[in-house]
Design a protein around this motif. Structure first.
Motif, mmCIF file in Angstrom:
data_model
loop_
_atom_site.group_PDB
_atom_site.id
_atom_site.type_symbol
_atom_site.label_atom_id
_atom_site.label_comp_id
_atom_site.label_asym_id
_atom_site.label_seq_id
_atom_site.Cartn_x
_atom_site.Cartn_y
_atom_site.Cartn_z
ATOM 1 N N HIS A 240 1.068 -1.393 0.183
ATOM 2 C CA HIS A 240 -0.009 -0.139 0.026
ATOM 3 C C HIS A 240 0.847 1.119 -0.324
ATOM 4 C CE1 HIS A 240 -3.806 -2.611 0.658
ATOM 5 N NE2 HIS A 240 -2.865 -3.019 1.112
ATOM 6 N N MET A 241 2.256 0.992 -0.049
ATOM 7 C CA MET A 241 2.964 1.793 -0.320
ATOM 8 C C MET A 241 2.873 2.756 -1.498
ATOM 9 S SD MET A 241 7.213 1.847 0.420
ATOM 10 C CE MET A 241 6.653 0.712 2.161
ATOM 11 N N PRO A 242 2.369 4.353 -1.012
ATOM 12 C CA PRO A 242 3.192 4.507 -2.955
ATOM 13 C C PRO A 242 4.158 4.826 -3.649
ATOM 14 C CG PRO A 242 2.370 6.435 -1.268
ATOM 15 C CD PRO A 242 2.453 4.971 -0.261
ATOM 16 N N GLN A 243 3.937 4.868 -4.798
ATOM 17 C CA GLN A 243 5.279 4.294 -5.674
ATOM 18 C C GLN A 243 6.117 5.292 -5.809
ATOM 19 O OE1 GLN A 243 3.661 3.332 -9.836
ATOM 20 N NE2 GLN A 243 5.677 2.484 -10.147
ATOM 21 N N HIS A 244 5.935 5.752 -5.552
ATOM 22 C CA HIS A 244 7.408 7.481 -5.793
ATOM 23 C C HIS A 244 7.645 7.285 -3.916
ATOM 24 C CE1 HIS A 244 4.024 9.691 -3.392
ATOM 25 N NE2 HIS A 244 4.958 10.042 -2.963
ATOM 26 N N ILE A 245 7.252 6.649 -2.961
ATOM 27 C CA ILE A 245 7.888 6.345 -1.653
ATOM 28 C C ILE A 245 9.036 5.303 -1.841
ATOM 29 C CG2 ILE A 245 7.881 5.825 0.704
ATOM 30 C CD1 ILE A 245 5.774 8.241 0.275
ATOM 31 N N LEU A 246 8.113 4.325 -2.332
ATOM 32 C CA LEU A 246 8.832 3.159 -2.732
ATOM 33 C C LEU A 246 9.905 2.676 -4.168
ATOM 34 C CD1 LEU A 246 8.950 -0.672 -2.491
ATOM 35 C CD2 LEU A 246 6.986 -0.541 -4.299
ATOM 36 N N MET A 247 10.124 3.923 -4.499
ATOM 37 C CA MET A 247 11.171 3.975 -5.093
ATOM 38 C C MET A 247 12.310 4.498 -4.978
ATOM 39 S SD MET A 247 10.383 2.377 -8.795
ATOM 40 C CE MET A 247 11.038 2.799 -9.657
ATOM 41 N N GLN A 248 11.642 5.722 -4.164
ATOM 42 C CA GLN A 248 12.987 6.052 -3.421
ATOM 43 C C GLN A 248 13.689 4.961 -2.509
ATOM 44 O OE1 GLN A 248 11.668 9.389 -0.754
ATOM 45 N NE2 GLN A 248 13.301 10.294 -0.728
ATOM 46 N N LYS A 249 12.518 4.653 -1.588
ATOM 47 C CA LYS A 249 13.949 3.364 -0.770
ATOM 48 C C LYS A 249 14.262 2.368 -2.145
ATOM 49 C CE LYS A 249 10.298 3.697 2.902
ATOM 50 N NZ LYS A 249 11.241 4.488 4.065
#
Length: 61
Positions: free
Chosen positions: A27-36
Motif C-alpha cells: 500500500h506504499m505510494p509508488q514514488h516512496i517505494l522507488m525512493q527506498k
C-alpha cells in the motif's frame, strides 16, 4: 490508488530487504517505494563497485 504491479516474489523480497511489513509495502505510494529502492541500491554499491569502475591499465600492457 491501485496496488503496486509487482509479482508476489518481488514483494516478499523487497519487504525483507527494506525491513517493511508486506502489507505496508503493497500500500506504499509508488514514488516512496522507488525512493527506498534507490537508497537500497546506493547502499549496495558501496566501495566494492568503485574498484570495478577503475580502468585495468596494467592488465592491458
Amino acid at each position: 490508488m491501485r496496488p503496486l504491479q509487482i509479482s508476489p516474489e518481488t514483494a516478499v523480497t523487497l519487504s525483507k530487504q527494506l525491513g517493511v511489513p508486506l502489507e505496508q509495502l503493497m500500500h506504499m505510494p509508488q514514488h516512496i517505494l522507488m525512493q527506498k529502492i534507490a537508497e537500497l541500491a546506493k547502499n549496495d554499491e558501496g566501495p566494492s563497485s568503485k574498484r570495478d569502475d577503475e580502468p585495468h591499465s596494467s592488465e592491458n600492457s
